[in-house]
Design a protein around this motif. Structure first.
Motif, PDB file in Angstrom:
ATOM      1  N   PHE A  21      27.151  16.275 -61.467  1.00 24.98           N
ATOM      2  CA  PHE A  21      26.926  16.003 -60.183  1.00 24.98           C
ATOM      3  C   PHE A  21      27.476  14.532 -59.618  1.00 24.98           C
ATOM      4  N   GLY A  22      27.928  13.756 -60.524  1.00 30.24           N
ATOM      5  CA  GLY A  22      28.403  12.378 -60.289  1.00 30.24           C
ATOM      6  C   GLY A  22      27.395  11.488 -59.974  1.00 30.24           C
ATOM      7  N   VAL A  23      26.145  11.690 -60.747  1.00 23.68           N
ATOM      8  CA  VAL A  23      24.922  10.877 -60.287  1.00 23.68           C
ATOM      9  C   VAL A  23      25.049   9.776 -61.445  1.00 23.68           C
ATOM     10  N   GLY A  24      24.552   8.713 -61.276  1.00 18.48           N
ATOM     11  CA  GLY A  24      24.355   7.646 -62.322  1.00 18.48           C
ATOM     12  C   GLY A  24      23.305   8.283 -63.287  1.00 18.48           C
ATOM     13  N   GLY A  25      23.298   7.764 -64.630  1.00 19.56           N
ATOM     14  CA  GLY A  25      22.229   8.293 -65.447  1.00 19.56           C
ATOM     15  C   GLY A  25      21.152   7.613 -65.263  1.00 19.56           C
ATOM     16  N   GLY A  26      20.889   6.622 -64.328  1.00 17.62           N
ATOM     17  CA  GLY A  26      19.777   6.069 -64.218  1.00 17.62           C
ATOM     18  C   GLY A  26      18.543   7.076 -63.379  1.00 17.62           C
ATOM     19  N   ILE A  27      19.305   7.966 -62.901  1.00 19.04           N
ATOM     20  CA  ILE A  27      18.002   8.817 -62.221  1.00 19.04           C
ATOM     21  C   ILE A  27      17.391   9.400 -63.358  1.00 19.04           C
ATOM     22  N   VAL A  28      17.983   9.845 -64.317  1.00 17.33           N
ATOM     23  CA  VAL A  28      17.317  10.366 -65.810  1.00 17.33           C
ATOM     24  C   VAL A  28      16.830   9.211 -66.559  1.00 17.33           C
ATOM     25  N   PHE A  29      17.856   8.162 -66.969  1.00 16.15           N
ATOM     26  CA  PHE A  29      17.429   7.231 -68.123  1.00 16.15           C
ATOM     27  C   PHE A  29      16.125   6.382 -67.669  1.00 16.15           C
ATOM     28  N   VAL A  30      16.062   5.768 -66.283  1.00 16.25           N
ATOM     29  CA  VAL A  30      15.193   4.815 -66.027  1.00 16.25           C
ATOM     30  C   VAL A  30      13.832   5.495 -65.831  1.00 16.25           C
ATOM     31  N   PRO A  31      13.422   6.598 -65.530  1.00 18.01           N
ATOM     32  CA  PRO A  31      12.090   7.099 -65.616  1.00 18.01           C
ATOM     33  C   PRO A  31      11.736   7.271 -67.289  1.00 18.01           C
ATOM     34  N   ALA A  32      12.698   8.004 -67.774  1.00 17.47           N
ATOM     35  CA  ALA A  32      12.522   8.313 -69.188  1.00 17.47           C
ATOM     36  C   ALA A  32      12.334   7.076 -70.045  1.00 17.47           C
ATOM     37  N   LEU A  33      13.079   6.193 -70.035  1.00 10.56           N
ATOM     38  CA  LEU A  33      12.904   5.171 -70.799  1.00 10.56           C
ATOM     39  C   LEU A  33      11.550   4.251 -70.469  1.00 10.56           C
ATOM     40  N   THR A  34      11.037   4.298 -69.217  1.00 12.97           N
ATOM     41  CA  THR A  34       9.810   3.761 -68.916  1.00 12.97           C
ATOM     42  C   THR A  34       8.632   4.600 -69.390  1.00 12.97           C
ATOM     43  N   LEU A  39       9.334   1.343 -72.033  1.00 13.25           N
ATOM     44  CA  LEU A  39      10.166  -0.024 -71.607  1.00 13.25           C
ATOM     45  C   LEU A  39       9.685  -0.384 -70.514  1.00 13.25           C
ATOM     46  N   GLY A  40       9.547  -1.591 -69.796  1.00 17.06           N
ATOM     47  CA  GLY A  40       9.220  -2.194 -68.739  1.00 17.06           C
ATOM     48  C   GLY A  40      10.182  -1.868 -67.543  1.00 17.06           C
ATOM     49  N   GLN A  41      10.084  -1.818 -66.654  1.00 20.09           N
ATOM     50  CA  GLN A  41      11.073  -1.157 -65.614  1.00 20.09           C
ATOM     51  C   GLN A  41      12.119  -2.090 -65.407  1.00 20.09           C
ATOM     52  N   LEU A  42      12.344  -3.390 -65.523  1.00 20.91           N
ATOM     53  CA  LEU A  42      13.444  -4.080 -65.269  1.00 20.91           C
ATOM     54  C   LEU A  42      14.122  -3.935 -66.589  1.00 20.91           C
ATOM     55  N   THR A  43      13.801  -3.703 -67.892  1.00 17.50           N
ATOM     56  CA  THR A  43      14.446  -3.475 -69.214  1.00 17.50           C
ATOM     57  C   THR A  43      15.099  -2.197 -69.207  1.00 17.50           C
ATOM     58  N   ALA A  44      14.150  -1.251 -68.749  1.00 17.85           N
ATOM     59  CA  ALA A  44      14.797   0.210 -68.569  1.00 17.85           C
ATOM     60  C   ALA A  44      15.998   0.053 -67.687  1.00 17.85           C
ATOM     61  N   ALA A  46      18.071  -2.237 -66.853  1.00 10.57           N
ATOM     62  CA  ALA A  46      19.005  -3.203 -67.601  1.00 10.57           C
ATOM     63  C   ALA A  46      19.949  -2.144 -68.535  1.00 10.57           C
ATOM     64  N   THR A  47      19.023  -1.281 -69.126  1.00  8.01           N
ATOM     65  CA  THR A  47      19.250  -0.547 -70.345  1.00  8.01           C
ATOM     66  C   THR A  47      20.430   0.591 -69.926  1.00  8.01           C
ATOM     67  N   SER A  48      19.736   1.105 -68.769  1.00  8.09           N
ATOM     68  CA  SER A  48      20.385   2.199 -68.242  1.00  8.09           C
ATOM     69  C   SER A  48      21.625   1.785 -67.731  1.00  8.09           C
ATOM     70  N   LEU A  49      21.871   0.566 -67.186  1.00  7.83           N
ATOM     71  CA  LEU A  49      23.285   0.138 -66.799  1.00  7.83           C
ATOM     72  C   LEU A  49      24.060   0.003 -67.831  1.00  7.83           C
ATOM     73  N   ASP A  94      12.770 -11.157 -59.564  1.00 11.52           N
ATOM     74  CA  ASP A  94      11.797 -11.912 -58.765  1.00 11.52           C
ATOM     75  C   ASP A  94      10.800 -11.144 -58.238  1.00 11.52           C
ATOM     76  N   LEU A  95      10.934  -9.869 -58.519  1.00 12.52           N
ATOM     77  CA  LEU A  95       9.800  -8.741 -57.994  1.00 12.52           C
ATOM     78  C   LEU A  95       8.820  -8.616 -59.231  1.00 12.52           C
ATOM     79  N   PRO A  96       7.691  -8.406 -58.810  1.00  9.86           N
ATOM     80  CA  PRO A  96       7.015  -8.042 -60.111  1.00  9.86           C
ATOM     81  C   PRO A  96       7.043  -6.482 -60.453  1.00  9.86           C
ATOM     82  N   GLU A  97       6.817  -6.224 -61.529  1.00 14.84           N
ATOM     83  CA  GLU A  97       6.771  -4.926 -62.118  1.00 14.84           C
ATOM     84  C   GLU A  97       6.580  -3.736 -61.442  1.00 14.84           C
ATOM     85  N   SER A  98       5.260  -3.922 -60.909  1.00 18.84           N
ATOM     86  CA  SER A  98       4.733  -2.954 -60.112  1.00 18.84           C
ATOM     87  C   SER A  98       5.474  -2.446 -58.803  1.00 18.84           C
ATOM     88  N   ALA A  99       5.893  -3.577 -58.128  1.00 20.50           N
ATOM     89  CA  ALA A  99       6.643  -3.466 -56.876  1.00 20.50           C
ATOM     90  C   ALA A  99       8.189  -2.895 -57.221  1.00 20.50           C
TER      91      ALA A  99
END
Length: 128
Positions: A21-34, A39-44, A46-49, A94-99
């Motif tokens: 689909f040409g989509v970035g792995g972030g669609i899969v990686f970020v939710p799965a890493l968190t 992992l925290g959202q920001l770490t997930a 960055a790891t995805s990138l 600068d954003l809180p993790e929840s935001a």
């Protein structure tokens, strides 16, 4: 599931989705890493990138070989994305993790809605 097994499964799934689909792995990686690795959202994010770098290199080469890459557009998108990622990373820091989690979830939902509406219009246009 161990961290290694989860990372292997995520890498495979992200690669298949990128190739299909040409989509970035972030669609899969970020939710799965968190969710899967805790992992925290920001770490997930960055790891995805970092994880997507080899996918981009191989996928671009593969598609280029078949003459499918429009290089003027790719160059312009890439150059502008470099500026954008620097801005986005500063905002994310600068954003809180929840935001950040809520913003990512909203992005995924809006993307899914847009794709569903586009598919519906295409089906309606194709109907006799």
């Amino acid at each position: 599931m161990s961290h290694v097994a989860l990372a292997l499964a995520l890498g495979l799934a992200g690669g298949v989705l990128a190739g299909l689909f040409g989509v970035g792995g972030g669609i899969v990686f970020v939710p799965a890493l968190t969710l899967g690795l805790g992992l925290g959202q920001l770490t997930a994010e960055a790891t995805s990138l970092a994880a997507i770098v080899p996918v981009v290199a191989v996928g671009s080469f593969r598609q280029h070989r078949d003459g499918l890459v429009h290089w003027p557009s790719a160059g312009l998108l890439g150059a502008c994305s470099l500026v954008g990622v620097l801005i986005g990373a500063e905002i994310a820091l600068d954003l809180p993790e929840s935001a950040l989690r809520r913003a990512f979830a909203a992005f995924l939902l809006l993307s899914a809605l847009q794709m569903a509406l586009r598919a519906r219009r295409q089906l309606q246009a194709a109907a006799p």
